[in-house]
Design an enzyme around this catalytic site. Structure first.
Site, mmCIF file in Angstrom:
data_model
loop_
_atom_site.group_PDB
_atom_site.id
_atom_site.type_symbol
_atom_site.label_atom_id
_atom_site.label_comp_id
_atom_site.label_asym_id
_atom_site.label_seq_id
_atom_site.Cartn_x
_atom_site.Cartn_y
_atom_site.Cartn_z
ATOM 1 N N HIS A 1 -18.467 34.949 -2.096
ATOM 2 C CA HIS A 1 -18.414 33.488 -2.095
ATOM 3 C C HIS A 1 -19.041 32.954 -0.812
ATOM 4 O O HIS A 1 -18.805 33.465 0.272
ATOM 5 C CB HIS A 1 -16.983 32.961 -2.269
ATOM 6 C CG HIS A 1 -15.989 33.456 -1.266
ATOM 7 N ND1 HIS A 1 -15.466 34.741 -1.283
ATOM 8 C CD2 HIS A 1 -15.418 32.839 -0.206
ATOM 9 C CE1 HIS A 1 -14.608 34.881 -0.292
ATOM 10 N NE2 HIS A 1 -14.569 33.743 0.389
ATOM 11 N N LEU A 2 -19.876 31.949 -0.979
ATOM 12 C CA LEU A 2 -20.566 31.303 0.128
ATOM 13 C C LEU A 2 -19.772 30.074 0.542
ATOM 14 O O LEU A 2 -19.489 29.208 -0.279
ATOM 15 C CB LEU A 2 -21.977 30.878 -0.309
ATOM 16 C CG LEU A 2 -22.795 30.102 0.720
ATOM 17 C CD1 LEU A 2 -23.228 31.021 1.863
ATOM 18 C CD2 LEU A 2 -24.014 29.459 0.071
ATOM 19 N N HIS A 3 -19.418 30.019 1.830
ATOM 20 C CA HIS A 3 -18.767 28.832 2.379
ATOM 21 C C HIS A 3 -19.847 27.817 2.732
ATOM 22 O O HIS A 3 -20.842 28.161 3.362
ATOM 23 C CB HIS A 3 -17.974 29.182 3.646
ATOM 24 C CG HIS A 3 -16.741 29.964 3.375
ATOM 25 N ND1 HIS A 3 -15.515 29.368 3.173
ATOM 26 C CD2 HIS A 3 -16.543 31.289 3.280
ATOM 27 C CE1 HIS A 3 -14.613 30.313 2.962
ATOM 28 N NE2 HIS A 3 -15.220 31.491 3.012
ATOM 29 N N ASP B 1 -12.912 24.162 -1.407
ATOM 30 C CA ASP B 1 -12.037 25.169 -0.808
ATOM 31 C C ASP B 1 -10.622 24.598 -0.762
ATOM 32 O O ASP B 1 -10.439 23.424 -0.434
ATOM 33 C CB ASP B 1 -12.530 25.501 0.608
ATOM 34 C CG ASP B 1 -11.875 26.736 1.177
ATOM 35 O OD1 ASP B 1 -10.632 26.720 1.367
ATOM 36 O OD2 ASP B 1 -12.585 27.708 1.449
ATOM 37 N N ILE B 2 -9.614 25.415 -1.078
ATOM 38 C CA ILE B 2 -8.239 24.908 -1.081
ATOM 39 C C ILE B 2 -7.683 24.718 0.332
ATOM 40 O O ILE B 2 -6.699 24.022 0.518
ATOM 41 C CB ILE B 2 -7.281 25.796 -1.915
ATOM 42 C CG1 ILE B 2 -7.224 27.207 -1.372
ATOM 43 C CG2 ILE B 2 -7.649 25.763 -3.383
ATOM 44 C CD1 ILE B 2 -6.105 28.043 -1.970
#
Length: 129
Positions: A102-104, A33-34
């Site tokens: 999207h899965l964190h 993740d950015i």
């Protein structure tokens, strides 16, 4: 495929600045993740453009299970082995910054900072696990 969608471009390797992590499934990609909310914060993204978690149907259960497998595998590959101290989930619309499923994957969950504990709060109005 949506050319305007950054996750579609990343999944098709059209964003050279985003390093993809090893992933055992061809229909998924994984990357950092950015704006990490934890020491380990990865996103697992289907190559196929799916809107968000609200668009999921029963037939997507195997996909979500594979996404979770990839999340656990990338943690282990990056020397995080306590799978009881992780948080995985989806932001619930309208709290999605990008409308591509999207899965964190966050770890260690026990060390999330104050804002991350709020932002990635288990089964809250904005984040579902």
């Amino acid at each position: 495929y949506d050319r305007k969608c950054v996750f579609c471009r990343i999944a098709r390797r059209e964003e050279p600045s985003t390093a993809l992590l090893p992933c055992e499934y061809e229909d998924l990609v994984c990357f950092r993740d950015i704006k990490p909310g934890a020491l380990h914060h990865y996103l697992v993204v289907p190559v196929e453009h799916l809107g968000n978690c609200k668009t999921l149907k029963t037939e997507h259960i195997p996909l979500v299970k594979r996404m979770m497998e990839v999340g656990k595998a990338v943690l282990q590959t990056n020397n995080f082995s306590d799978l009881n101290d992780i948080r995985m989930g989806f932001h619930w619309p309208p709290f999605c910054s990008i409308s591509h499923l999207h899965l964190h994957v966050l770890a260690p969950a026990s060390q999330l900072g104050f804002l991350s504990r709020l932002y990635y709060r288990i089964n809250s109005y904005w984040f579902i696990t």
